[in-house]
Design an enzyme around this catalytic site. Structure first.
Site, PDB file in Angstrom:
ATOM      1  N   CYS A  23     -14.455   4.720   0.678  1.00 51.95           N
ATOM      2  CA  CYS A  23     -14.497   3.364   0.125  1.00 51.95           C
ATOM      3  C   CYS A  23     -15.954   3.033  -0.144  1.00 51.95           C
ATOM      4  CB  CYS A  23     -13.888   2.363   1.111  1.00 51.95           C
ATOM      5  SG  CYS A  23     -13.997   0.673   0.519  1.00 51.95           S
ATOM      6  N   ASN A  82     -16.374  -8.176  -2.476  1.00 51.87           N
ATOM      7  CA  ASN A  82     -15.140  -8.213  -1.670  1.00 51.87           C
ATOM      8  C   ASN A  82     -15.514  -8.288  -0.187  1.00 51.87           C
ATOM      9  OD1 ASN A  82     -16.130  -5.606  -1.578  1.00 51.87           O
ATOM     10  ND2 ASN A  82     -14.200  -4.605  -1.957  1.00 51.87           N
ATOM     11  N   GLU A 118      -8.669   0.029   4.167  1.00 53.11           N
ATOM     12  CA  GLU A 118      -8.916  -0.835   3.014  1.00 53.11           C
ATOM     13  C   GLU A 118      -7.897  -1.943   2.871  1.00 53.11           C
ATOM     14  OE1 GLU A 118      -9.251   0.536  -0.921  1.00 53.11           O
ATOM     15  OE2 GLU A 118     -10.825   1.954  -0.409  1.00 53.11           O
ATOM     16  N   ARG A 119      -8.404  -3.115   2.584  1.00 53.43           N
ATOM     17  CA  ARG A 119      -7.522  -4.223   2.215  1.00 53.43           C
ATOM     18  C   ARG A 119      -6.633  -3.789   1.034  1.00 53.43           C
ATOM     19  NH1 ARG A 119      -9.917  -9.695  -0.549  1.00 53.43           N
ATOM     20  NH2 ARG A 119     -10.655  -8.168  -2.043  1.00 53.43           N
ATOM     21  N   CYS A 179     -14.941  -2.459  -6.466  1.00 49.03           N
ATOM     22  CA  CYS A 179     -14.494  -1.128  -6.023  1.00 49.03           C
ATOM     23  C   CYS A 179     -15.550  -0.117  -6.451  1.00 49.03           C
ATOM     24  CB  CYS A 179     -13.141  -0.792  -6.634  1.00 49.03           C
ATOM     25  SG  CYS A 179     -12.601   0.875  -6.222  1.00 49.03           S
ATOM     26  N   GLY A 180     -16.348   0.328  -5.494  1.00 47.49           N
ATOM     27  CA  GLY A 180     -17.489   1.202  -5.817  1.00 47.49           C
ATOM     28  C   GLY A 180     -17.059   2.570  -6.305  1.00 47.49           C
ATOM     29  N   ASN A 181     -16.092   3.195  -5.625  1.00 49.63           N
ATOM     30  CA  ASN A 181     -15.664   4.535  -6.048  1.00 49.63           C
ATOM     31  C   ASN A 181     -14.944   4.471  -7.389  1.00 49.63           C
ATOM     32  OD1 ASN A 181     -16.739   5.915  -3.897  1.00 49.63           O
ATOM     33  ND2 ASN A 181     -14.937   5.606  -2.621  1.00 49.63           N
ATOM     34  N   GLN A 208      -6.614   2.645  -5.964  1.00 48.31           N
ATOM     35  CA  GLN A 208      -6.855   1.533  -6.899  1.00 48.31           C
ATOM     36  C   GLN A 208      -6.553   1.968  -8.332  1.00 48.31           C
ATOM     37  OE1 GLN A 208      -9.475   1.829  -4.377  1.00 48.31           O
ATOM     38  NE2 GLN A 208      -8.330   0.170  -3.388  1.00 48.31           N
TER      39      GLN A 208
HETATM   40  N1  LIG Z   1     -11.908   1.650  -2.777  1.00 44.26           N
HETATM   41  C1  LIG Z   1     -12.800   0.606  -2.993  1.00 44.26           C
HETATM   42  C2  LIG Z   1     -12.552  -0.779  -2.590  1.00 44.26           C
HETATM   43  C3  LIG Z   1     -11.319  -1.300  -3.268  1.00 44.26           C
HETATM   44  C4  LIG Z   1     -11.039  -2.743  -3.075  1.00 44.26           C
HETATM   45  C5  LIG Z   1     -10.623  -3.123  -1.698  1.00 44.26           C
HETATM   46  N2  LIG Z   1      -9.443  -2.465  -1.249  1.00 44.26           N
HETATM   47  C6  LIG Z   1     -10.458  -4.620  -1.662  1.00 44.26           C
HETATM   48  O1  LIG Z   1      -9.333  -5.142  -1.796  1.00 44.26           O
HETATM   49  O2  LIG Z   1     -11.469  -5.306  -1.498  1.00 44.26           O
HETATM   50  C7  LIG Z   1     -14.228   1.026  -3.068  1.00 44.26           C
HETATM   51  O3  LIG Z   1     -14.467   2.214  -3.296  1.00 44.26           O
HETATM   52  O4  LIG Z   1     -15.109   0.183  -2.986  1.00 44.26           O
END
Ligand SMILES: N[C@@H](CCC[C@H](N)C(=O)O)C(=O)O
Length: 282
Positions: A215, A154, A206-207, A67-69, A38
């Site tokens: 994630c 999300n 991951e989406r 996006c938590g991380n 991301q």
């Molecule tokens: N890496 C993330 C989540 C990022 C977003 C996800 N791919 C989406 O499109 O919802 C995390 O650490 O939460």
């Protein structure tokens, strides 16, 4: 930066009106040295009382609501820059709080989970999203089935398995499940094994980014889905390929996520040439 092994680019867009276009994100991700999960774009605040507006872009160029991380990486960046530890951010999904503790671990309050089918969203009505009808594999011997679904900003689906999470070909099933018609906005797909009332092992597709080392929002979804299906209590260590995160579903319904964030290098990106100039290593 990395947030428990996943690759995060923190882009400083404060003082500008720019944003990261989908095409720019795809171009950056196409360069082997700047592959990412991301981009977290830090903007000037839009709402009084918030520190910054944060925009989240997946490596396929799509926008994510949470996006938590990545949020932990943003807290780490701003706390190193400003010498303060507490921040209030705004994202497209709402207001989030982040804090760095003395021991360097960062906690982000990811807000409240949503369980209604239209909030996740799902394409059809389910009265109970603790177990939705979805399976892959032969109809009478499914490989994965009946995930729990929810949104933490999300969309997430958590599939439960009793044996080793590594024995499932998530690289093969992930794309099919992410894009299944039941998820009109696609979904993040987790495979979770509960090993104790306070321990979960999790792998995530991951989406918009694919297989990941970690994630944060999927870890939140796994814990909340585990607690609401009575598999765990309301606090657990979630072990991902990149390491451990601690997730707690508080009595006030907010979900907190605690873990590390690390700098790898800093640099400047020239959007015209597509070149990076590295200025400082971690
Ligand atoms: N890496 C993330 C989540 C990022 C977003 C996800 N791919 C989406 O499109 O919802 C995390 O650490 O939460």
């Amino acid at each position: 930066m990395n947030g428990l092994g996943n690759q995060i680019i923190v882009a400083d867009l404060r003082g500008t009106t720019q944003s990261v276009t989908s095409a720019a994100a795809i171009a950056i991700n196409n360069r082997p040295e700047t592959r990412f999960d991301q981009i977290m774009a830090i903007h000037d605040p839009r709402t009084p009382g918030t520190t910054n507006y944060i925009e989240i872009i997946n490596s396929d160029g799509s926008l994510a609501q949470a996006c938590g991380n990545g949020m932990r990486c943003v807290v780490q960046t701003l706390s190193a820059e400003q010498g303060r530890q507490r921040f209030t951010f705004e994202t497209v999904a709402g207001i989030l709080f982040g804090e760095e503790a003395e021991n360097g671990l960062i906690t982000v309050d990811m807000g409240t989970p949503k369980f209604a089918w239209y909030d996740i969203p799902l394409a059809e009505e389910f009265a109970d999203t603790r177990q939705i009808e979805l399976q892959i594999g032969p109809i009478d011997a499914p490989i994965l089935h009946s995930p729990s679904a929810m949104s933490i900003g999300n969309p997430h689906a958590t599939f439960w398995v009793k044996d080793d999470v590594w024995s499932y070909a998530l690289d093969r099933f992930g794309p099919m499940l992410e894009n299944h018609p039941i998820f009109p906005e696609r979904a993040n797909i987790g495979i979770a094994q509960v090993t104790a009332p306070d321990r979960i092992i999790l792998r995530v597709w991951e989406r918009g980014a694919g297989l990941t080392e970690a994630c944060g929002t999927a870890a939140c979804a796994a814990l909340v889905n585990a607690a609401r299906t009575r598999r765990t209590g309301r606090k657990a260590t979630v072990t991902l390929p990149g390491g451990d995160l601690v997730v707690e579903w508080l009595d006030n319904d907010h979900v907190t996520l605690t873990g590390p964030a690390e700098f790898e290098w800093r640099g400047m990106f020239d959007p015209t040439s597509g070149a990076w100039t590295r200025s400082e290593a971690a």
